[in-house]
Design an enzyme around this catalytic site. Structure first.
Site, PDB file in Angstrom:
ATOM      1  N   HIS A 278      -0.988  -0.224  11.625  1.00 53.60           N
ATOM      2  CA  HIS A 278      -0.450  -1.565  11.868  1.00 53.60           C
ATOM      3  C   HIS A 278       1.059  -1.508  12.012  1.00 53.60           C
ATOM      4  O   HIS A 278       1.757  -0.777  11.315  1.00 53.60           O
ATOM      5  CB  HIS A 278      -0.919  -2.567  10.822  1.00 53.60           C
ATOM      6  N   ASP A 290       5.417   0.714   4.686  1.00 53.10           N
ATOM      7  CA  ASP A 290       4.240  -0.125   4.988  1.00 53.10           C
ATOM      8  C   ASP A 290       4.539  -1.062   6.163  1.00 53.10           C
ATOM      9  O   ASP A 290       4.987  -2.182   5.958  1.00 53.10           O
ATOM     10  CB  ASP A 290       3.875  -0.939   3.747  1.00 53.10           C
ATOM     11  N   GLU A 322      -1.577  -7.370  10.754  1.00 48.99           N
ATOM     12  CA  GLU A 322      -2.440  -6.818   9.702  1.00 48.99           C
ATOM     13  C   GLU A 322      -2.145  -7.469   8.359  1.00 48.99           C
ATOM     14  O   GLU A 322      -3.068  -7.726   7.566  1.00 48.99           O
ATOM     15  CB  GLU A 322      -2.220  -5.299   9.607  1.00 48.99           C
ATOM     16  N   ASP A 351      -2.222   4.073   7.297  1.00 52.37           N
ATOM     17  CA  ASP A 351      -1.502   2.928   6.733  1.00 52.37           C
ATOM     18  C   ASP A 351      -0.824   3.378   5.448  1.00 52.37           C
ATOM     19  O   ASP A 351      -1.496   3.634   4.450  1.00 52.37           O
ATOM     20  CB  ASP A 351      -2.495   1.794   6.466  1.00 52.37           C
ATOM     21  N   HIS A 451       5.756  -4.264  -0.306  1.00 58.51           N
ATOM     22  CA  HIS A 451       5.920  -5.662   0.106  1.00 58.51           C
ATOM     23  C   HIS A 451       7.201  -6.295  -0.421  1.00 58.51           C
ATOM     24  O   HIS A 451       7.233  -7.474  -0.750  1.00 58.51           O
ATOM     25  CB  HIS A 451       4.699  -6.490  -0.311  1.00 58.51           C
TER      26      HIS A 451
END
Length: 506
Positions: A278, A290, A322, A351, A451
């Site tokens: 992604h 990520d 994604e 990923d 994240h």
């Protein structure tokens, strides 16, 4: 420039000759010589320093565009253009495939659900699913593969497969039970079957009786949909065919992004090797591990594969959106005909392949740990074994990781396409046993910047990036020339029983 082009052409011709000649003189039983040679050559050409250059480019894109590369942003579009431009220049057939995502959703007034004289209480007995489209439907209700009374443990597969809707009357309102697959899957299948509306009710075990507000991310069925208490569903199931009214009053705005799909000019189109990662980040940060790491690694693999005379067609996919529900890969697979799905012999997913506190994890295609998610479709075990063989030759340990539905392999295994790949860990905590195998810090997250804004180029382990890029090159080259270990594709049922992992799933 002419001299440079001539040298490039000469190198390409030499490579074609070097790899093509063994096909002419090697008997089928020994044809592995060719994929072995191709794998060694591609691994040599895919260098960690060049992969890192792509990461630097992704970081620069994020820095210039508000600090992220998330779906619907200028940062994503610039990432898309960077990847597509590199691949076009390398000679690939590049397609930008539009996909939809929810830009905004507003519930204007509470939803309505009535059955005869019975009026259910909105936002108490039932809730509109976010992001349900608006709709006002009066039609018979029809149960779909219900398990009533419910079993002691969650087991319902209601609506998880299109075959569950065999005999469903188009125009009816589908009554579906919560269970073992995502809510969005149930709603999409209902829409495909011609339902005019959807009621999903909780499954009925302790702790799974009451409904609640829920965002299911996406669905691709333009019909009203609600989530109801078990008691509501149980009552409606007791009166099959009863006419009910279902209304959702909402304003839904959709946005569009693009998957980047690049395909080799050479190779048998009946045997497609797909390699995916992604491309988007979360809004909170640039997403360099990520999943800039996976995207950069497969991009460099594609750029170095360009002159190989591949036997099987190789298709590289850079997925959009994604992070908000596997939307790019999900919509891609949904648009494939069954014949086109059957042509995809393997799907390799990468990923997060450079986590700072990494572990080398291979997707558990054979369910050898006998816990969590079941085995992948036939052929997945062989993919895991092939990847493990690469690490084994370098005396590097690996461990298994479940197909838990959190990445873009999900839509592929759901339709029976054998899948596998590498993962180095996200917010999970590294164990003492893993620290003994891989080094790093026990008791700490694999990726402490998962994240977050700190997922920058400083959040990448160079060793993991380099080794995993080699592993990606190795497996891509092998399957580009040799698919004999993978069972032939045929129409396969959707995969049941994958566990739910977040609120958007059952």
């Amino acid at each position: 420039m002419k001299l440079s082009f001539r040298k490039s052409a000469i190198r390409a011709a030499a490579l074609v000759t070097a790899l093509a000649l063994p096909f002419a003189f090697t008997p089928p039983a020994s044809a592995g010589i060719v994929d072995e040679a191709a794998a060694k050559l591609l691994v040599k050409k895919v260098k960690g320093t060049n992969v890192n250059k792509h990461l630097q480019a992704f970081q620069a894109i994020a820095t210039a565009n508000g600090g992220n590369r998330a779906a619907g942003t200028a940062g994503y579009k610039a990432s898309r253009d960077y990847v597509a431009g590199k691949l076009r220049k390398a000679g690939y057939k590049v397609t930008l495939q539009p996909i939809n995502f929810v830009e905004s959703w507003t519930e204007n007034t509470p939803p309505t659900l009535t059955a005869g004289a019975r009026t259910y209480v909105p936002n108490e007995d039932f809730y509109a699913f976010q992001p349900s489209p608006a709709g006002d439907v009066t039609a018979p209700v029809q149960g779909v593969d219900l398990t009533l009374p419910p079993t002691p443990a969650s087991s319902s597969t209601s609506g998880c497969e299109q075959s569950d809707f065999t005999g469903f009357q188009a125009g009816n309102i589908a009554l579906i039970q919560r269970g073992t697959c995502p809510f969005a899957t149930k709603v999409r299948n209902a829409g495909t079957a011609g339902a005019s509306g959807v009621i999903v009710f909780n499954e009925g075990q302790p702790g799974r009786t009451e409904a609640n507000p829920l965002d299911i991310g996406e669905w691709r069925a333009a019909i009203p949909m609600v989530y109801a208490d078990f008691s509501v569903g149980n009552e409606l199931a007791a009166t099959p065919g009863a006419t009910i009214r279902l209304k959702v009053d909402s304003t839904l705005v959709l946005g569009t992004d693009d998957n980047v799909i690049a395909e080799t000019r050479l190779g048998d189109p009946r045997n497609v090797v797909m390699v995916g990662a992604h491309l988007d980040s979360v809004p909170e940060g640039p997403g360099i591990n990520d999943n800039g790491s996976g995207s950069a690694a497969i991009l460099e693999t594609a750029l170095q594969l360009q002159h190989f005379p591949v036997k099987n067609k190789v298709r590289f996919a850079f997925w959009a959106a994604e992070e908000i529900g596997l939307l790019g890969s999900d919509q891609y697979v949904a648009k494939l005909s069954q014949a086109d799905r059957d042509r995809v012999r393997v799907y390799l997913n990468f990923d997060m392949v450079a986590s700072p506190n990494y572990a080398y994890m291979l997707y558990d295609g054979d369910d050898s740990d006998a816990t969590g998610s079941p085995a992948g479709p036939p052929g997945s075990a062989q993919i895991e074994q092939q990847l493990a063989k690469f690490f084994g030759k370098r005396n590097l340990p690996t461990i298994g990781t479940d197909f838990d539905g959190r990445s873009d392999y999900g839509p592929f295994i759901a339709v029976g396409i054998p899948s596998g790949g590498i993962f180095t860990g996200a917010e999970g905590i590294k164990t003492a046993e893993e620290a003994a195998l891989f080094g790093g810090t026990a008791g700490a997250a694999y990726d402490p910047c998962y994240h977050q804004a700190c997922d920058t180029t400083t959040n990448v382990n160079a060793t993991a990036l380099d080794i995993n890029s080699d592993a990606i090159a190795d497996s891509t080259a092998r399957y580009a020339f040799n698919l004999r270990s993978i069972p032939g594709r045929s129409t396969a049922p959707a995969r049941k029983g994958a566990p739910a992992t977040d609120a958007a799933q059952s």
